[in-house]
Write an enzyme that holds these catalytic residues in place. Structure first.
Site, PDB file in Angstrom:
ATOM      1  N   GLU A 168       0.815  -1.218   0.000  1.00 14.58           N
ATOM      2  CA  GLU A 168       0.000   0.000   0.000  1.00 14.58           C
ATOM      3  C   GLU A 168       0.853   1.275   0.000  1.00 14.58           C
ATOM      4  OE1 GLU A 168      -2.880  -0.130   3.195  1.00 14.58           O
ATOM      5  OE2 GLU A 168      -3.911  -1.851   2.317  1.00 14.58           O
ATOM      6  N   GLU A 367      -4.911  -8.789   0.964  1.00 14.42           N
ATOM      7  CA  GLU A 367      -5.542  -8.429   2.249  1.00 14.42           C
ATOM      8  C   GLU A 367      -7.023  -8.191   2.014  1.00 14.42           C
ATOM      9  OE1 GLU A 367      -3.997  -5.046   4.476  1.00 14.42           O
ATOM     10  OE2 GLU A 367      -1.938  -5.636   4.003  1.00 14.42           O
TER      11      GLU A 367
END
Length: 462
Positions: A168, A367
């Site tokens: 991220e 995720e």
């Protein structure tokens, strides 16, 4: 039993974690300080109940037990991260042998338990000394990261075949340089775009190093939190707002990582507002030649947007939010603890987009998960009955299954996370794990979702 949803052979079932959030031992084993250790010392009040990153879930000491539990609940893969400030305490220079031993032990233990290590190199945890040199604003730090990445490939690449440069990467940009929820707490879009750009240059340099080592069966990727931007309506103004939100929050990393170049519209937009980052000769070629083999997709919630209700304040700092407003769709399903919308179909929309616009790159859900507060409310006969989590995972897996049926190249599903861990400023407020962790004793206890997931993994479906 007859399975309604049977996943492809060799599907990756597992979970993900990060060093700072699970290892603990923040000042043990020769580890240097990272920005989280420092920020917590400076402003403990910015962390939920003033709980810092010192001990977290103590994976540093309990990794053997944890990895055996992973095996027991059917994990065939697991993605932890390496702590840069543990491996190279100052960010540059001496490699810490205690850290090398620790990561070697973790990797060996995973392999011994039939859990393939997927190793991520950077999960928000910049070494403090490098942040003081400007962090990702600095090309010097980009070079330091390249050396760090190469060191990891050389130390562990004989056993680790799946590598990820960043998790991220947009979060340090949003948190640290736009919206003040991560250190260094700067609000400056020009710096934010420089940080985002330099991160992608660091990523491409690491990919180049990896490819030059020619690791047999090795693959390198990046993990992006892709969040579909849904317009309020089909009105052209709403569509334009969602398109610009997508440029800023998805395509700014997805396009250079997978296609090797930035969207021209994004470049034009930044140029028009005097926000372009500075570049170095050869950068464009570097990005073009070092695209990823594999893409991790983190998905939690959709982004819903509409055209601006009012013009931006001309005296306010430039922000992506100048071009759209967030939209709260009536009747949306919510995870009230996190304040996030639950929209399972988003996972399908992401995969179809990758198939249609990104060469159907090999990808997996790296995720997805649900954080819930005060889970002790749901204890029955000593076990947390987290049916809400089972329902959440199942809902997303059904849409992932549909995407695979339609030809999307999705290879796995990892939950965030294996056991409850420390979250960046929320500490232990919301719990995400298959296993609960007692903050005092560090004892692990399986939740209902753990045995459910074991069945899903063992049956390769449900």
């Amino acid at each position: 039993m007859s399975l309604q949803y049977r996943f492809p052979e060799g599907f990756w079932w597992g979970s993900a974690a990060s060093a700072t959030q699970t290892e603990g031992a923040a000042s043990d084993g020769g580890k240097g300080k990272n920005i989280w250790d420092y920020w917590y010392q400076q402003q403990p009040n910015r962390f939920f109940e003033e709980v810092g990153p010192e001990t977290t879930s103590d994976f540093y000491h309990k990794y053997k037990e944890d990895i055996q539990l992973m095996n027991q609940i059917g994990h065939n893969s697991f993605r932890p991260s390496i702590s840069w400030s543990r491996l190279i305490p100052s960010g540059t220079g001496e490699v810490n042998q205690e850290a090398v031993d620790f990561y070697n032990n973790v990797i060996d233990e995973l392999i011994a338990n039939d859990v393939e290590p997927f190793i991520n190199l950077f999960h928000f945890d910049m070494p403090l000394e490098l942040q003081e040199k400007g962090g990702w604003e600095s090309r010097e730090v980009v070079e330091a990261y390249t050396v760090y990445a190469k060191t990891c490939f050389e130390l562990f690449g004989d056993r680790v075949k799946k590598w990820f440069t960043f998790n991220e990467p947009i979060v340090p940009v949003e948190g640290g340089y736009l919206y003040d929820f991560h250190y260094p707490n700067v609000v400056d879009a020009k710096k934010a775009f420089q940080v985002a750009y330099n991160t992608m240059i660091a990523h491409a340099k690491a990919v180049k190093e990896f490819k030059s080592l020619d690791v047999k069966d090795g693959k390198i990727g990046i993990i992006l939190n892709l969040t579909p931007s849904y317009p309020r309506s089909q009105n052209p103004a709403d569509l334009k707002a969602s398109h610009i939100a997508d440029l800023f929050f998805n395509r700014s990393f997805l396009d250079p990582a997978v296609l090797g170049e930035y969207p021209q519209e994004l470049i034009d937009l930044l140029q028009e507002h005097g926000q372009l980052p500075s570049t170095v000769t050869g950068d464009a070629e570097l990005l073009k030649n070092n695209t990823v083999d594999l893409l991790g997709v983190n998905y939690y919630q959709p982004r819903r947007v509409k055209a601006k209700e009012s013009l931006p304040n001309p005296y306010s700092p430039f922000m992506p939010d100048w071009f759209f407003d967030n939209y709260e769709m009536p009747g949306r399903k919510m995870n009230i603890y996190r304040g996030w919308e639950i929209y399972e179909k988003g996972i399908y929309d992401i995969m179809i987009n990758l198939k249609e616009n990104y060469g159907n790159i090999e990808s997996f859900i790296s995720e997805n998960g649900m954080g819930v507060q005060d889970e002790a409310r749901f204890i029955k006969d000593g076990r947390i009955e987290d049916d809400y989590r089972i329902e959440f995972i199942q809902g997303h897996l059904k849409w992932l299954y549909k995407a695979i049926e339609e030809g999307c190249n999705a290879r796995g599903y990892h939950l965030w996370t294996f056991m409850d861990n420390w979250s960046w400023s929320n500490a232990y407020k919301n719990r995400y794990g298959f296993f609960s962790v007692d903050i005092e004793t560090k004892e692990r206890t399986a939740k209902k979702s753990a045995s459910w997931f074991a069945d899903v993994s063992n049956n390769n479906g449900f």
